[in-house]
Motif scaffolding. Sequence first.
Motif, PDB file in Angstrom:
ATOM      1  N   ALA A 199      40.985  44.695  46.849  1.00  0.00           N
ATOM      2  CA  ALA A 199      39.761  44.165  46.242  1.00  0.00           C
ATOM      3  C   ALA A 199      39.952  43.958  44.746  1.00  0.00           C
ATOM      4  CB  ALA A 199      38.594  45.114  46.505  1.00  0.00           C
ATOM      5  N   ALA A 200      40.601  44.926  44.090  1.00  0.00           N
ATOM      6  CA  ALA A 200      40.834  44.797  42.647  1.00  0.00           C
ATOM      7  C   ALA A 200      41.797  43.651  42.350  1.00  0.00           C
ATOM      8  CB  ALA A 200      41.379  46.111  42.091  1.00  0.00           C
ATOM      9  N   GLN A 201      42.869  43.553  43.128  1.00  0.00           N
ATOM     10  CA  GLN A 201      43.847  42.488  42.904  1.00  0.00           C
ATOM     11  C   GLN A 201      43.260  41.111  43.173  1.00  0.00           C
ATOM     12  OE1 GLN A 201      46.902  44.122  45.518  1.00  0.00           O
ATOM     13  NE2 GLN A 201      48.219  44.567  43.759  1.00  0.00           N
ATOM     14  N   ALA A 202      42.297  41.039  44.072  1.00  0.00           N
ATOM     15  CA  ALA A 202      41.697  39.750  44.417  1.00  0.00           C
ATOM     16  C   ALA A 202      40.891  39.157  43.266  1.00  0.00           C
ATOM     17  CB  ALA A 202      40.801  39.893  45.642  1.00  0.00           C
ATOM     18  N   THR A 203      40.466  39.994  42.314  1.00  0.00           N
ATOM     19  CA  THR A 203      39.705  39.481  41.177  1.00  0.00           C
ATOM     20  C   THR A 203      40.584  38.694  40.207  1.00  0.00           C
ATOM     21  OG1 THR A 203      40.029  41.437  39.767  1.00  0.00           O
ATOM     22  CG2 THR A 203      38.177  41.495  41.338  1.00  0.00           C
ATOM     23  N   GLY A 204      41.887  38.977  40.226  1.00  0.00           N
ATOM     24  CA  GLY A 204      42.794  38.322  39.293  1.00  0.00           C
ATOM     25  C   GLY A 204      42.748  38.896  37.894  1.00  0.00           C
ATOM     26  N   ALA A 205      41.911  39.910  37.678  1.00  0.00           N
ATOM     27  CA  ALA A 205      41.797  40.519  36.350  1.00  0.00           C
ATOM     28  C   ALA A 205      42.931  41.510  36.117  1.00  0.00           C
ATOM     29  CB  ALA A 205      40.450  41.230  36.223  1.00  0.00           C
ATOM     30  N   GLU A 206      43.138  41.863  34.854  1.00  0.00           N
ATOM     31  CA  GLU A 206      44.163  42.849  34.523  1.00  0.00           C
ATOM     32  C   GLU A 206      43.767  44.206  35.080  1.00  0.00           C
ATOM     33  OE1 GLU A 206      46.556  44.638  30.620  1.00  0.00           O
ATOM     34  OE2 GLU A 206      45.025  43.083  30.378  1.00  0.00           O
ATOM     35  N   LEU A 207      44.723  44.900  35.677  1.00  0.00           N
ATOM     36  CA  LEU A 207      44.447  46.182  36.317  1.00  0.00           C
ATOM     37  C   LEU A 207      44.641  47.336  35.344  1.00  0.00           C
ATOM     38  CD1 LEU A 207      46.304  45.548  39.701  1.00  0.00           C
ATOM     39  CD2 LEU A 207      43.861  45.257  39.215  1.00  0.00           C
ATOM     40  N   VAL A 208      43.832  48.372  35.503  1.00  0.00           N
ATOM     41  CA  VAL A 208      43.936  49.579  34.683  1.00  0.00           C
ATOM     42  C   VAL A 208      44.592  50.672  35.521  1.00  0.00           C
ATOM     43  CG1 VAL A 208      42.674  51.348  33.410  1.00  0.00           C
ATOM     44  CG2 VAL A 208      41.878  48.964  33.377  1.00  0.00           C
ATOM     45  N   LEU A 209      45.786  51.091  35.140  1.00  0.00           N
ATOM     46  CA  LEU A 209      46.483  52.163  35.842  1.00  0.00           C
ATOM     47  C   LEU A 209      46.479  53.422  34.988  1.00  0.00           C
ATOM     48  CD1 LEU A 209      47.799  49.443  37.038  1.00  0.00           C
ATOM     49  CD2 LEU A 209      49.641  50.956  37.779  1.00  0.00           C
TER      50      LEU A 209
END
Length: 242
Positions: A191-201
Motif C-alpha cells: 500500500a505504501a509503495q503504491a503511493t509512489g511517495a518516498e518511504l520512511v524507514l
Amino acid sequence: MSDAERQARVDLAACYRLVAERGWGDLIYTHVSLAVPDEPGRFLINPFGLTFDEVTASTLVKITIDGDIVGDTPYEVNATGFAIHGAVHAARADARCVMHLHNEAAVAVSMLKDGLLPLSQHALRFYRDLAYHRYDGLALTDGEKARLVEDLGQRRAMLLHNHGSLVAGRTVAEAFCLMDMLDKACRMQLAAQATGAELVLPPPDVCEKTFRQLTADLEPEGELEWPALLRRLDRVCPDYRR
C-alpha cells in the motif's frame, strides 16, 4: 483417538477456517500441517479436494512423513504438496505446525528484489527472522528440499520467491498469528509503495531494538489471541469442531 489428538484436530481445523476467512486460500491447494501429539512421524493435513472452509476436525487426514495415509479415511491427500512441509518437519523438531500459502500480498512481496522492508512495526517482527528461497519450478527434488531447509535455518518465516509464504510454528496458534502478522506487513508495504511517495524507514538500530522487543518472550506466540479466535469461530461456524 487420544484427547490430545482430538484437540490438535480442532485447532488445525480452526486454522483452516481462519485462513479461509482471511482470503488466503488458493482453491484446494496449499496446506497447513501439524504433528500429531505423542505419535512421532505422524502429521495431520487437509483432505485434497476440499476448500479450506469445508475442513473439519474429523476430515483431517493422518499421514506419515512420506505422505502415506495412516488409518481409514475416505479422503486422499496431496502428497506432492506435503513435500515442503515434510522437509521442514523432518529438519526442525520445533516446527510442529507448518503453514505454506499462496497469499497474494506475500507472493507480491516475494517478487520484489528487496523483499520485505522494515517499514511497519509488523514487518519489524521479522527483521532478523525472515528467510528467502529461490524459485526452482514446480517439482521439489531432494536437492531443493535440502536447499529450502538450509535457507530457512532456525527462522520462523520464509518468503519463497515468485511462489508464496511459509511459517514454522511451535503451535497452531503461533503459526497462524505469525502468518497474520507477515501478511499484514506485506499488505502495508504494498500500500505504501503504491503511493509512489518516498518511504520512511526506521534506522537500523531502531529496527534491531524493536525486533528484540517483539521477540523477547520465549513462549510460543499467539497463546492469548488463539482462545479469542476460537470463540469467534464458535459463534460464526461451529461446525469446524465436527
